[in-house]
Design a protein around this motif. Structure first.
Motif, mmCIF file in Angstrom:
data_model
loop_
_atom_site.group_PDB
_atom_site.id
_atom_site.type_symbol
_atom_site.label_atom_id
_atom_site.label_comp_id
_atom_site.label_asym_id
_atom_site.label_seq_id
_atom_site.Cartn_x
_atom_site.Cartn_y
_atom_site.Cartn_z
ATOM 1 N N VAL A 98 -5.296 5.015 -4.670
ATOM 2 C CA VAL A 98 -4.969 3.623 -5.003
ATOM 3 C C VAL A 98 -3.819 3.147 -4.118
ATOM 4 N N GLN A 99 -2.812 3.986 -3.946
ATOM 5 C CA GLN A 99 -1.703 3.631 -3.058
ATOM 6 C C GLN A 99 -2.217 3.344 -1.649
ATOM 7 N N ALA A 100 -3.092 4.209 -1.168
ATOM 8 C CA ALA A 100 -3.630 4.037 0.184
ATOM 9 C C ALA A 100 -4.377 2.717 0.313
ATOM 10 N N VAL A 101 -5.170 2.376 -0.688
ATOM 11 C CA VAL A 101 -5.900 1.103 -0.658
ATOM 12 C C VAL A 101 -4.927 -0.066 -0.609
ATOM 13 N N LEU A 102 -3.908 -0.038 -1.441
ATOM 14 C CA LEU A 102 -2.943 -1.146 -1.464
ATOM 15 C C LEU A 102 -2.201 -1.291 -0.142
ATOM 16 N N VAL A 103 -1.803 -0.167 0.442
ATOM 17 C CA VAL A 103 -1.084 -0.227 1.720
ATOM 18 C C VAL A 103 -2.008 -0.758 2.821
ATOM 19 N N LEU A 104 -3.227 -0.245 2.886
ATOM 20 C CA LEU A 104 -4.144 -0.685 3.941
ATOM 21 C C LEU A 104 -4.547 -2.140 3.764
ATOM 22 N N ARG A 105 -4.914 -2.519 2.534
ATOM 23 C CA ARG A 105 -5.385 -3.886 2.293
ATOM 24 C C ARG A 105 -4.259 -4.918 2.404
ATOM 25 N N PHE A 106 -3.147 -4.661 1.722
ATOM 26 C CA PHE A 106 -2.125 -5.692 1.610
ATOM 27 C C PHE A 106 -0.921 -5.451 2.510
ATOM 28 N N GLY A 107 -0.629 -4.205 2.795
ATOM 29 C CA GLY A 107 0.469 -3.907 3.708
ATOM 30 C C GLY A 107 0.088 -4.130 5.159
ATOM 31 N N LEU A 108 -1.121 -3.699 5.512
ATOM 32 C CA LEU A 108 -1.581 -3.841 6.897
ATOM 33 C C LEU A 108 -2.595 -4.960 7.079
ATOM 34 N N GLY A 109 -3.044 -5.558 5.982
ATOM 35 C CA GLY A 109 -3.973 -6.684 6.068
ATOM 36 C C GLY A 109 -5.375 -6.311 6.519
ATOM 37 N N ARG A 132 -7.205 -2.282 -9.820
ATOM 38 C CA ARG A 132 -6.467 -1.414 -10.749
ATOM 39 C C ARG A 132 -5.023 -1.220 -10.299
ATOM 40 N N GLY A 133 -4.838 -1.044 -9.000
ATOM 41 C CA GLY A 133 -3.495 -0.841 -8.472
ATOM 42 C C GLY A 133 -2.609 -2.058 -8.670
ATOM 43 N N LEU A 134 -3.145 -3.240 -8.364
ATOM 44 C CA LEU A 134 -2.357 -4.464 -8.544
ATOM 45 C C LEU A 134 -2.033 -4.699 -10.010
ATOM 46 N N GLU A 135 -3.001 -4.418 -10.869
ATOM 47 C CA GLU A 135 -2.766 -4.564 -12.312
ATOM 48 C C GLU A 135 -1.654 -3.618 -12.779
ATOM 49 N N ALA A 136 -1.687 -2.388 -12.320
ATOM 50 C CA ALA A 136 -0.662 -1.405 -12.696
ATOM 51 C C ALA A 136 0.705 -1.797 -12.140
ATOM 52 N N LEU A 137 0.734 -2.287 -10.903
ATOM 53 C CA LEU A 137 2.013 -2.727 -10.326
ATOM 54 C C LEU A 137 2.590 -3.896 -11.107
ATOM 55 N N ARG A 138 1.743 -4.856 -11.437
ATOM 56 C CA ARG A 138 2.218 -6.006 -12.218
ATOM 57 C C ARG A 138 2.790 -5.553 -13.553
ATOM 58 N N ALA A 139 2.100 -4.634 -14.221
ATOM 59 C CA ALA A 139 2.568 -4.148 -15.523
ATOM 60 C C ALA A 139 3.916 -3.435 -15.376
ATOM 61 N N HIS A 140 4.035 -2.611 -14.361
ATOM 62 C CA HIS A 140 5.286 -1.865 -14.165
ATOM 63 C C HIS A 140 6.443 -2.776 -13.758
ATOM 64 N N LEU A 141 6.144 -3.766 -12.933
ATOM 65 C CA LEU A 141 7.198 -4.639 -12.416
ATOM 66 C C LEU A 141 7.490 -5.817 -13.348
#
Length: 147
Positions: A98-109, A132-141
């Motif tokens: 999930v971390q890898a997906v978030l970094v590739l999709r949103f960190g590197l575009g 799922r990753g964005l949902e979890a980040l939103r909940a944590h943050l």
């Protein structure tokens, strides 16, 4: 091609792409030393397989994919309105894929298709992990879910 020419080709390739690989590795690890170690491990593996690898149709994508897969497997450790430390802490709570997906999709575009190719998974898996990753980040943050 003789050995010296093949090695020169490898050195040229790695030199030209080192900064991009470091940026990707740092986005994944959040630590410059770990990022350098991850890049070093990846380019060392590339050197071992250079004669075969250099003829790949999309060598850049293959090398990025190898770097990300190495990180996902756990050889190295990671990387709004929240502080960078808060985001890093929240990211570390997520599964590595999930971390890898978030970094590739949103960190590197990267696109969904390119992310799926890099991680060797389906487009559906990329979209599911990103959601799922964005949902979890939103909940944590503490960010409310989108309307």
């Amino acid at each position: 091609m003789d050995r010296t020419a093949v090695e020169e080709e490898y050195v040229e390739y790695v030199t030209a792409r080192a900064d991009g690989l470091r940026r990707l590795a740092f986005a994944l690890t959040g630590d410059p030393d770990l990022a350098d170690a991850l890049v070093q491990s990846t380019v060392t593996d590339l050197y071992v397989h250079w004669r075969r690898a250099r003829s790949a149709p999309d060598l850049d994508a293959d090398v990025r994919s190898a770097l990300v897969r190495s990180w996902v497997r756990g050889r190295r450790r990671v990387v709004g309105r929240a502080s960078a430390d808060s985001v890093r802490a929240a990211m570390q709570r997520l599964p590595r894929r999930v971390q890898a997906v978030l970094v590739l999709r949103f960190g590197l575009g990267m696109s969904v298709d390119a992310t799926a190719a890099t991680l060797r998974c389906t487009d559906r898996a990329v979209r599911r992990r990103a959601a799922r990753g964005l949902e979890a980040l939103r909940a944590h943050l503490g960010d409310p879910p989108p309307a």
